[in-house]
Design a protein around this motif. Structure first.
Motif, short mmCIF file in Angstrom:
data_model
loop_
_atom_site.label_atom_id
_atom_site.label_comp_id
_atom_site.label_asym_id
_atom_site.label_seq_id
_atom_site.Cartn_x
_atom_site.Cartn_y
_atom_site.Cartn_z
N LEU A 38 -13.01 6.44 1.94
CA LEU A 38 -13.96 5.74 1.08
C LEU A 38 -14.41 6.59 -0.10
CD1 LEU A 38 -16.17 4.02 3.80
CD2 LEU A 38 -14.44 2.94 2.35
N VAL A 39 -14.54 7.89 0.11
CA VAL A 39 -15.09 8.76 -0.94
C VAL A 39 -14.01 9.22 -1.90
CG1 VAL A 39 -16.27 10.94 -1.41
CG2 VAL A 39 -17.00 9.49 0.51
N ASN A 40 -12.90 9.71 -1.36
CA ASN A 40 -11.83 10.23 -2.22
C ASN A 40 -11.01 9.09 -2.81
OD1 ASN A 40 -12.63 12.85 -1.54
ND2 ASN A 40 -11.29 12.86 0.27
N GLY A 41 -10.56 9.28 -4.01
CA GLY A 41 -9.87 8.19 -4.71
C GLY A 41 -8.45 7.96 -4.27
N GLY A 42 -7.74 8.99 -3.91
CA GLY A 42 -6.34 8.83 -3.54
C GLY A 42 -5.37 9.07 -4.67
N GLY A 43 -5.88 9.11 -5.91
CA GLY A 43 -5.04 9.45 -7.06
C GLY A 43 -3.97 8.42 -7.36
N ASP A 44 -2.95 8.87 -8.11
CA ASP A 44 -1.86 7.97 -8.51
C ASP A 44 -1.05 7.51 -7.31
OD1 ASP A 44 -2.64 8.27 -11.14
OD2 ASP A 44 -1.25 9.94 -11.52
N ARG A 50 -0.78 1.04 -3.16
CA ARG A 50 -1.52 -0.22 -3.17
C ARG A 50 -0.76 -1.32 -3.89
NH1 ARG A 50 -6.26 0.51 -6.84
NH2 ARG A 50 -4.54 0.23 -8.32
N ASP A 51 -0.11 -0.98 -5.00
CA ASP A 51 0.55 -2.00 -5.83
C ASP A 51 1.93 -2.38 -5.32
OD1 ASP A 51 -1.68 -1.92 -7.45
OD2 ASP A 51 -0.79 -0.50 -8.87
N THR A 52 2.62 -1.48 -4.64
CA THR A 52 4.02 -1.74 -4.30
C THR A 52 4.33 -1.71 -2.81
OG1 THR A 52 4.61 0.61 -4.53
CG2 THR A 52 4.76 -0.79 -6.51
N LEU A 224 13.59 3.72 13.56
CA LEU A 224 14.28 2.45 13.36
C LEU A 224 14.14 1.93 11.93
CD1 LEU A 224 13.39 0.66 16.72
CD2 LEU A 224 15.48 1.89 16.13
N GLY A 225 13.41 2.65 11.10
CA GLY A 225 13.33 2.30 9.69
C GLY A 225 12.51 1.07 9.38
N VAL A 226 11.47 0.81 10.16
CA VAL A 226 10.61 -0.36 9.93
C VAL A 226 9.33 0.12 9.24
CG1 VAL A 226 9.34 -2.25 11.01
CG2 VAL A 226 11.54 -1.52 11.96
N PRO A 227 9.00 -0.40 8.06
CA PRO A 227 7.79 0.05 7.35
C PRO A 227 6.53 -0.48 8.02
CG PRO A 227 8.84 -1.72 6.12
CD PRO A 227 9.76 -1.40 7.28
N THR A 228 5.74 0.40 8.57
CA THR A 228 4.45 0.05 9.16
C THR A 228 3.39 0.96 8.57
OG1 THR A 228 4.75 1.58 11.02
CG2 THR A 228 5.53 -0.69 11.33
N LEU A 229 2.13 0.72 8.90
CA LEU A 229 1.05 1.53 8.36
C LEU A 229 1.14 2.98 8.80
CD1 LEU A 229 -1.89 -1.01 8.67
CD2 LEU A 229 -1.01 -0.02 6.55
N THR A 230 1.52 3.21 10.05
CA THR A 230 1.65 4.60 10.51
C THR A 230 2.78 5.31 9.77
OG1 THR A 230 3.00 3.75 12.34
CG2 THR A 230 0.69 4.23 12.80
N PHE A 231 3.86 4.60 9.51
CA PHE A 231 4.95 5.15 8.71
C PHE A 231 4.44 5.50 7.31
CE2 PHE A 231 8.39 4.51 5.66
CZ PHE A 231 9.39 5.31 6.19
N GLY A 232 3.64 4.60 6.73
CA GLY A 232 3.10 4.85 5.40
C GLY A 232 2.11 6.00 5.37
N ILE A 233 1.31 6.15 6.44
CA ILE A 233 0.33 7.23 6.51
C ILE A 233 1.03 8.59 6.47
CG2 ILE A 233 -1.34 8.36 8.01
CD1 ILE A 233 -2.14 5.51 8.94
N ALA A 247 -5.53 8.61 4.20
CA ALA A 247 -6.78 8.19 4.83
C ALA A 247 -7.10 6.74 4.51
CB ALA A 247 -7.93 9.09 4.38
N ARG A 248 -6.80 6.31 3.29
CA ARG A 248 -7.06 4.90 2.95
C ARG A 248 -6.13 3.96 3.72
NH1 ARG A 248 -9.21 3.71 -3.09
NH2 ARG A 248 -11.01 5.10 -2.97
N LEU A 249 -4.91 4.36 3.90
CA LEU A 249 -4.02 3.57 4.76
C LEU A 249 -4.52 3.56 6.20
CD1 LEU A 249 -0.46 4.56 3.49
CD2 LEU A 249 -1.56 2.33 3.30
N ALA A 250 -5.05 4.70 6.64
CA ALA A 250 -5.60 4.76 8.00
C ALA A 250 -6.78 3.82 8.16
CB ALA A 250 -6.01 6.19 8.33
N LEU A 251 -7.54 3.61 7.08
CA LEU A 251 -8.65 2.65 7.14
C LEU A 251 -8.15 1.24 7.44
CD1 LEU A 251 -11.03 3.68 4.21
CD2 LEU A 251 -11.40 3.94 6.66
N VAL A 252 -7.04 0.88 6.83
CA VAL A 252 -6.46 -0.45 7.11
C VAL A 252 -6.05 -0.54 8.57
CG1 VAL A 252 -4.68 -2.10 6.44
CG2 VAL A 252 -5.66 -0.57 4.72
N LEU A 253 -5.46 0.55 9.08
CA LEU A 253 -5.06 0.56 10.49
C LEU A 253 -6.27 0.49 11.40
CD1 LEU A 253 -2.69 0.81 12.44
CD2 LEU A 253 -2.93 3.29 12.32
#
Length: 374
Positions: A38-44, A50-52, A224-233, A247-253
């Motif tokens: 929530l506090v840190n922006g996450g940068g580019d 988020r967009d892709t 297995l090459g499946v994109p999930t939130l943990t994979f993204g984290i 951390a922001r992806l972890a918030l979604v999880l």
């Protein structure tokens, strides 16, 4: 629930100390993730994710959870019903054999099944040897996709629901089932209209636990090459070098996990069943006819074969095949045992401390129970 009167009359009791410590141990990583996200922006990196990628990660996770949940239910609940209510060949053995897949982590099963079902795996090699076809001439299931991941996680996690469902069926009201039988209800109607509604809270609790484990899985999804939130984290942290984006992806999880907890509690609600004085009487198992008994044995055997025997046998085969080139694993085994023992001991102590506060009221007890549910 903690009421306003509890807040006004709050007094720190001696029993609150261990409960508070247990709650804080569990809460610290959750709060750190919340603050970092929530506090840190996450940068580019976060803007790019988020967009892709965020929609794909979230959709993959939700799709995996939905498919895994369905497959777990249709696997675990019928098996629990059969071993609880009926006598058939091998029932006593299958009762505990069906728990063994808990010993095999999801990522290990993913590796084993990817090898078994792969192009150079024993099944496809046998098909080509017998038929003379090439790999392009036939269709074969691919494990490296969402259904393959759901299948692997079902094999690893269905015992959670199997155990809770079996416990619910064992402790159900025998009189209710006997009344349904005396009214002419078939075996299926007794299961669907009497036993299953009474066992629904326990099944929902086991399913919520299994799905939370599935949501937190990384190894199987990555392999297995499946994109999930943990994979993204992990990718955001290691590849992009942005812990704040991870951390922001972890918030979604975390939001998905909280949703599973709330769904389980909503499903449970005030559900319960009125038990008679004979509720603890041992369930009288009906002996199935020979044909039906063999079918029940075949079903339980098939579940155990697919979830445990095939992948473990393949791993053993690979170990024996490459035993001359395997590096020493003594140190790794020692570290694994130390970590597993320490983690189990800590989890037991935390669970015991929090369980002892279940009947306590007050802010500390409520905080500890809330943290335990996350």
């Amino acid at each position: 629930m903690t009421s306003l009167s509890d807040i006004r009359s709050f007094r720190f009791r001696s029993v609150d100390g261990p409960a508070l410590m247990a709650g804080l141990i569990i809460a610290v990583p959750v709060f750190v993730t919340l603050i970092a996200g929530l506090v840190n922006g996450g940068g580019d990196a976060w803007s790019h994710i988020r967009d892709t990628l965020l929609v794909g990660y979230t959709g993959g996770t939700l799709g995996m959870l939905a498919l895994t949940g369905i497959m777990i239910l249709i696997t675990a609940v019928p098996a629990a019903w059969l071993v609880t209510m009926y006598q058939f060949p091998g029932r006593g053995v299958f009762e505990w054999l069906l728990i063994l897949p808990l010993a095999a982590p999801g990522y290990v099963l993913a590796y084993a099944y990817a090898d078994l079902m792969g192009l150079m795996g024993p099944f496809q090699v046998a098909i080509r040897d017998v038929t003379g076809l090439s790999a392009r001439d036939y269709w074969f299931p691919d494990m490296r996709n969402l259904p393959g991941l759901a299948f692997v996680l079902t094999c690893a996690l269905y015992p959670y629901v199997y155990l809770t469902a079996r416990a619910a069926f064992v402790s159900q009201s025998v009189c209710a089932l006997e009344a349904a039988r005396s009214l002419g209800a078939s075996s299926f109607r007794r299961f669907w209209q009497v036993a299953l509604p009474a066992a629904r809270p326990a099944i929902a609790a086991g399913l919520a636990l299994a799905l939370m484990e599935a949501a937190a899985d990384y190894g199987a999804a990555e392999y297995l090459g499946v994109p999930t939130l943990t994979f993204g984290i992990v990718r955001a942290w290691q590849s992009f070098g942005e812990p704040a984006a991870a951390a922001r992806l972890a918030l979604v999880l975390v939001a998905i996990v909280i949703g599973l907890i709330l769904a389980e509690r909503y499903t449970r609600g005030r559900a319960g069943s009125q038990q008679s004085s004979t509720r603890w009487r041992t369930v009288s198992r009906a002996r199935l006819p020979l044909g039906a008994g063999l079918a029940a044995s075949a079903l339980c055997g098939l579940i155990f074969l697919v979830a445990f025997v095939l992948p473990v046998s393949r791993l053993v085969w690979l170990v024996m095949e490459s035993r001359d080139s395997i590096a020493p694993i003594g140190r790794a085994l020692f570290n694994t045992l130390i970590l597993a023992g320490s983690g189990a001991a800590l989890a037991f102590v935390l669970a015991l401390v929090i369980a002892l506060t279940v009947r306590q009221s007050g802010l500390v007890a409520g905080f500890a129970r809330l943290m335990a549910s996350t």
